[in-house]
Design an enzyme around this catalytic site. Structure first.
Site, short mmCIF file in Angstrom:
data_model
loop_
_atom_site.label_atom_id
_atom_site.label_comp_id
_atom_site.label_asym_id
_atom_site.label_seq_id
_atom_site.Cartn_x
_atom_site.Cartn_y
_atom_site.Cartn_z
N ASN A 10 16.99 24.00 5.02
CA ASN A 10 15.57 24.21 5.32
C ASN A 10 14.77 23.71 4.12
OD1 ASN A 10 13.06 25.07 6.04
ND2 ASN A 10 13.52 27.27 5.93
N GLU A 96 9.38 33.57 5.92
CA GLU A 96 8.07 33.12 5.41
C GLU A 96 7.04 33.07 6.54
OE1 GLU A 96 9.88 29.81 3.50
OE2 GLU A 96 10.87 31.27 2.21
N GLU A 164 18.98 36.39 7.16
CA GLU A 164 18.47 36.06 5.83
C GLU A 164 17.76 37.28 5.25
OE1 GLU A 164 17.83 31.54 5.58
OE2 GLU A 164 15.99 32.40 6.38
N GLY A 170 15.30 32.69 -2.10
CA GLY A 170 14.62 32.04 -3.24
C GLY A 170 14.63 32.87 -4.50
N SER A 210 19.66 32.24 -1.13
CA SER A 210 20.23 31.81 -2.41
C SER A 210 21.68 31.32 -2.30
CB SER A 210 20.10 32.93 -3.46
OG SER A 210 18.74 33.22 -3.69
O1 LIG Z 1 15.76 29.13 5.13
C1 LIG Z 1 16.34 29.29 4.06
C2 LIG Z 1 16.21 30.52 3.32
O2 LIG Z 1 14.90 30.93 3.25
C3 LIG Z 1 16.95 30.55 2.02
O3 LIG Z 1 16.25 29.95 0.99
P1 LIG Z 1 16.96 29.83 -0.45
O4 LIG Z 1 18.31 29.20 -0.20
O5 LIG Z 1 16.06 28.97 -1.26
O6 LIG Z 1 17.11 31.23 -0.96
#
Ligand SMILES: O=C[C@H](O)COP(=O)(O)O
Length: 247
Positions: A10, A96, A164, A170, A210
């Site tokens: 993503n 988000e 998630e 993040g 993450s």
């Molecule tokens: O869609 C992906 C997730 O929001 C994970 O994001 P991240 O790998 O940056 O923590």
């Protein structure tokens, strides 16, 4: 029942044409395990650009869409438009979208239903916030989110569920393989009880939050983790390692 490993990247609101060309380069170089289904979530404005450059084995996803096919909804895109440019996937209900843009369970479910009715494959995202986990409410929250979506799904064959946990997105704080496995297993049991054994055994439940080249192998060993939805690391060459986690 064997579920094909599925890895999504993503990109969120990141990248420009140059950055996309760089990502395409490392995806082309791979090599990507051909047994893995790979999908990248691209900002709407670059969907067609990325699709034209990417190797055919890498599918493209929109990161959002609205719940109807057309009309006076300034700024939105519809599943019909996504299909029209040959894109087959959409990510819906991402945390988000839920927490920055205020999308609730009902809207997410309506979007999922309409996207599926329009022929798209859907990555439906769910996950609890830190205070919900600390308050012992993880199951209640993810079951509630799943029910809203499940109530509107007629055909599960084009659905991937992305678990998630919001506290892991993040933040660099990945769920441990045990924490993720526990929720994935519970979700599969929920599907078995409330939808069907077939849907429970065939639906891919992927983990996001993450995920990196360093932690993907351990996570991928868990029996109910069928892949990943990767944010930050999907913009970097280590995404190839994540795709190949089970190799
Ligand atoms: O869609 C992906 C997730 O929001 C994970 O994001 P991240 O790998 O940056 O923590």
């Amino acid at each position: 029942m064997s579920r094909n490993f599925w890895v999504g990247g993503n990109w969120k609101m990141n990248g420009d044409k140059k950055v996309i060309e760089g990502i395409v380069e490392f995806l082309k170089a791979g090599p990507l395990d051909p047994a893995v289904e790979v999908v990248v979530g691209v900002p709407a404005i670059y969907l067609e650009y990325a699709k034209n450059l990417l190797p055919q084995s890498v599918a493209v996803a929109a990161q959002n869409c609205y719940k109807v096919s057309k009309g006076a909804f300034t700024g939105e895109i519809s599943p019909a438009m996504i299909s029209d440019i040959g894109v087959k996937w959409v990510i819906l209900g991402h945390s988000e979208r839920r927490h920055v843009f205020g999308e609730n369970n009902e809207l997410v479910a309506e979007k999922v239903a309409h996207a599926l009715d329009s022929g798209l494959h859907v990555v439906a995202c769910i996950g609890e916030k830190l205070e919900e986990r600390e308050g012992g409410k993880t199951e209640e929250v993810v079951f509630h989110q799943t029910k809203a979506i499940a109530d509107k799904i007629k055909d599960w064959s084009k659905v991937v569920i992305a678990y998630e946990p919001v506290w892991a997105i993040g933040t660099g704080k990945t769920a441990t393989p045990q924490q993720a496995q526990e929720v994935h297993k519970k979700l599969r049991e929920w599907l078995s009880q409330h939808v069907s054994d077939k849907v429970a055994s065939e639906t891919r439940i992927v983990y996001g939050g993450s995920v990196t080249g360093a932690n993907c192998v351990e996570l991928s060993k868990e029996p109910d983790i069928d892949g990943f939805l990767v944010g930050g690391a999907s913009l970097k060459p280590e995404f190839v390692q994540i795709v190949n986690a089970r190799k």
